[in-house]
Design a protein around this motif. Structure first.
Motif, short mmCIF file in Angstrom:
data_model
loop_
_atom_site.label_atom_id
_atom_site.label_comp_id
_atom_site.label_asym_id
_atom_site.label_seq_id
_atom_site.Cartn_x
_atom_site.Cartn_y
_atom_site.Cartn_z
N UNK A 107 0.76 -1.34 0.01
CA UNK A 107 0.04 0.07 -0.11
C UNK A 107 0.92 1.32 -0.10
N UNK A 108 1.93 1.30 0.65
CA UNK A 108 2.63 2.48 0.94
C UNK A 108 3.68 2.78 -0.44
N UNK A 109 3.95 1.48 -0.97
CA UNK A 109 4.81 1.53 -2.42
C UNK A 109 3.90 2.11 -3.40
N UNK A 110 2.67 1.80 -3.51
CA UNK A 110 1.88 2.26 -4.62
C UNK A 110 1.70 3.74 -4.29
N UNK A 111 1.39 4.31 -2.89
CA UNK A 111 1.03 5.34 -2.61
C UNK A 111 2.24 6.56 -2.91
N UNK A 112 3.52 5.99 -2.34
CA UNK A 112 4.54 6.88 -2.87
C UNK A 112 4.90 6.94 -4.13
N UNK A 113 4.53 5.76 -4.94
CA UNK A 113 5.08 6.08 -6.34
C UNK A 113 4.30 7.04 -7.14
N UNK A 114 3.18 7.61 -6.49
CA UNK A 114 2.58 8.62 -7.11
C UNK A 114 3.16 9.93 -7.55
N UNK A 115 3.13 10.13 -8.83
CA UNK A 115 3.94 11.45 -9.40
C UNK A 115 5.26 10.90 -9.57
N UNK A 116 5.72 9.84 -9.50
CA UNK A 116 7.20 9.75 -9.53
C UNK A 116 7.66 8.68 -10.59
N UNK A 117 6.73 8.41 -11.56
CA UNK A 117 6.86 7.26 -12.35
C UNK A 117 6.93 7.73 -13.73
N UNK A 118 8.16 7.65 -14.55
CA UNK A 118 8.40 7.85 -16.01
C UNK A 118 7.74 6.92 -16.94
N UNK A 119 7.68 5.83 -16.55
CA UNK A 119 7.03 4.77 -17.22
C UNK A 119 5.72 4.03 -16.30
N UNK A 120 5.06 3.37 -16.93
CA UNK A 120 4.05 2.53 -16.15
C UNK A 120 4.44 1.31 -15.77
N UNK A 121 4.35 0.86 -14.59
CA UNK A 121 4.66 -0.31 -13.76
C UNK A 121 3.65 -1.14 -13.30
N UNK A 122 4.02 -2.40 -13.65
CA UNK A 122 2.89 -3.29 -13.28
C UNK A 122 3.54 -4.28 -12.39
N UNK A 123 3.27 -4.36 -10.70
CA UNK A 123 4.01 -4.83 -9.72
C UNK A 123 3.54 -6.33 -9.72
#
Length: 520
Positions: A123-139
């Motif tokens: 949950x925290x990983x998803x939240x902290x990734x917001x606005x920081x991704x240059x590409x789409x990632x599927x975990x």
């Protein structure tokens, strides 16, 4: 914002033949795909002579460990420049999530290959990734991470309470939108996990309709993970193991990075392929015939446990050289197949050279030079090794119905970077041109096939309502410079990620417009 791509040769990602047509992008989505679109647009791009395809999907990546770096642009730009818009991350049992926030073992996350600033819950990983991704990632959630979180990197079996806690973190990731889980049976601590634990992990993934990707225990005829067994090559034993785990758990298995390391292993490729087909196991491949490793890959395990004085013993050196030469010959790898990719600054003169070259310059035998490099780097030198496959194997796998394409690469902080991170997907296109492979099949393996395999919602096809991930390329002009591993490939003209143009007439324009792709 409306962007109209006009007069392109449209490969929609389904594998169907291409057609000449237009694609209309409106904000984040594809608004229309048609032989002819006449409408007002903020920008019209003439794609005459160019191929318009879905954004390329990297089916096996580790870039989830790089989204919190200070230099994220440097880490992701090479992938975007080659047309990649989405990456499947969390492979090989390694993910920066899947453990408790207060775990005392956070420093051990990453298997000694990667590091995360502050790993924790999904949950925290998803939240902290917001606005920081240059590409789409599927975990995917890594078994190694989940196990480290409760038991560190020790070989001790999990207690029942520990198993329960580990699986609860796996379930948290799956319920939060992860697409599956992964094993790295060649890495600590997954290599210590007993069969029942691996089955339990797979069952948790299967219960949530996820895919399990597996880095097997061996990718070569002879591997250090097995005792000497001559009835069957170790690469086959490793495949048998992962198939039996998946079958016991009722899990959907993905065989990671189909490679046959060393000339002696190449003859195993046909049998491995037949076994994958017989068990309906898809797999992913990269386009080059080399891979990244550490210098100790042919070193006997016992040597690094010795003191500096013990290593100098003539009897130790005699035994060591014998075992290195046996391993080298059994694998079919020679010292000129090892190129130094990263080493302490004190020895930077060795960067980019193979061990045979360095030995010649230093006036040492090849094996003495190898041992010296092991000693002065304490076994930590990073290397690129040739003969992971050969061209014939790559071409066979490219056209095989069970394959899809990936990079399995990342950008290191220093040293020589892997060519795959810069040129992996365009090199598939170059190979396809050289071999006369149908382009619609190649595009399908780069896009729609991977999206369908992992269940990525509204990705992988040029279809109304899908997210506007688009790669426009000049097929005749696509080229890679094999002599310049870190060079940008030619022919990737435009890349759109969620409707935002990030490669424009071949020029990269950085933008954190990527999204966390979650299972719906």
């Amino acid at each position: 914002m409306r962007t109209l791509l006009k007069h392109g040769t449209v490969y929609d990602g389904t594998g169907r033949p291409a057609f000449t047509g237009d694609v209309l992008v409106e904000d984040e989505h594809i608004a229309e795909v048609s032989p002819r679109i006449e409408c007002e647009a903020d920008r019209t791009i003439d794609c005459n002579g160019l191929c318009v395809a879905p954004g390329f999907i990297d089916a096996h990546s580790h870039n989830d460990f790089f989204i919190d770096k200070d230099n994220t642009e440097q880490c992701f730009a090479p992938f975007i420049k080659q047309g990649i818009t989405t990456q499947i991350v969390g492979n090989c049992g390694l993910s920066p999530f899947g453990l408790a926030e207060d775990s005392p073992h956070k420093d051990k996350i990453g298997g000694g290959i990667f590091s995360a600033k502050d790993p924790g819950s999904f949950e925290r990983f998803v939240d902290e990734a917001k606005g920081r991704l240059h590409v789409n990632i599927a975990p995917l959630v890594g078994h190694g991470t989940a196990r480290v979180g409760v038991n560190g990197s020790t070989p001790d079996p999990l207690t029942k309470p520990q198993m329960k806690v580990m699986l609860s973190h796996v379930n948290e990731a799956m319920e939060g939108g992860a697409f599956g889980g992964s094993f790295g049976l060649m890495y600590e601590p997954s290599l210590y996990a007993p069969f029942d634990e691996l089955v339990a992990f797979c069952r948790e993934i299967a219960h949530n309709d996820g895919v399990v990707t597996v880095h097997p225990r061996a990718c070569s005829k002879v591997a250090l993970g097995y005792r000497p067994i001559f009835s069957k090559p170790h690469i086959e034993l490793a495949l048998d193991e992962v198939i039996s785990i998946a079958q016991a758990a009722g899990a959907d298995l993905q065989y990671s990075h189909f490679v046959c390391v060393g000339e002696s292993t190449w003859r195993c490729s046909d049998h491995i392929l037949k076994k994958l087909h017989a068990n309906e196991v898809p797999y992913d491949i990269f386009s080059f015939c080399h891979g990244a490793s550490v210098i100790t890959v042919i070193l006997p395990l016992w040597y690094m446990g010795l003191s500096e004085q013990e290593r100098k013993s003539p009897s130790v050196q005699m035994r060591l050289k014998l075992e290195i030469n046996v391993a080298r010959k059994l694998l079919g790898i020679d010292f000129d197949d090892f190129t130094i990719a990263d080493i302490d600054d004190e020895y930077e003169q060795y960067l980019g050279k193979n061990i045979a070259q360095i030995a010649s310059e230093e006036g040492l035998s090849k094996i003495d030079m190898y041992i010296k490099l092991v000693d002065i780097t304490n076994g930590q030198a990073r290397v690129y090794i040739r003969k992971y496959n050969n061209d014939d194997i790559v071409h066979t796998l490219m056209m095989d119905s069970h394959s899809m394409f990936m990079t399995d690469s990342w950008i290191e902080d220093k040293g020589i970077q892997t060519q795959i991170a810069f040129q992996g997907f365009p090199y598939f296109l170059v190979r396809a041109k050289q071999q006369g492979f149908p382009l619609e099949t190649m595009v399908h393996k780069m896009t729609g096939k991977s999206a369908k395999r992992f269940g990525l919602p509204r990705r992988g096809e040029l279809k109304v309502g899908n997210f506007a991930d688009v790669t426009v390329f000049d097929y005749e002009g696509v080229a890679v410079d094999l002599a310049a591993p870190e060079s940008t490939p030619e022919g990737i003209e435009y890349v759109l990620i969620n409707g935002k143009t990030v490669v424009d007439e071949g020029v990269y324009r950085p933008s954190m417009c990527g999204q966390m792709v979650l299972k719906s």
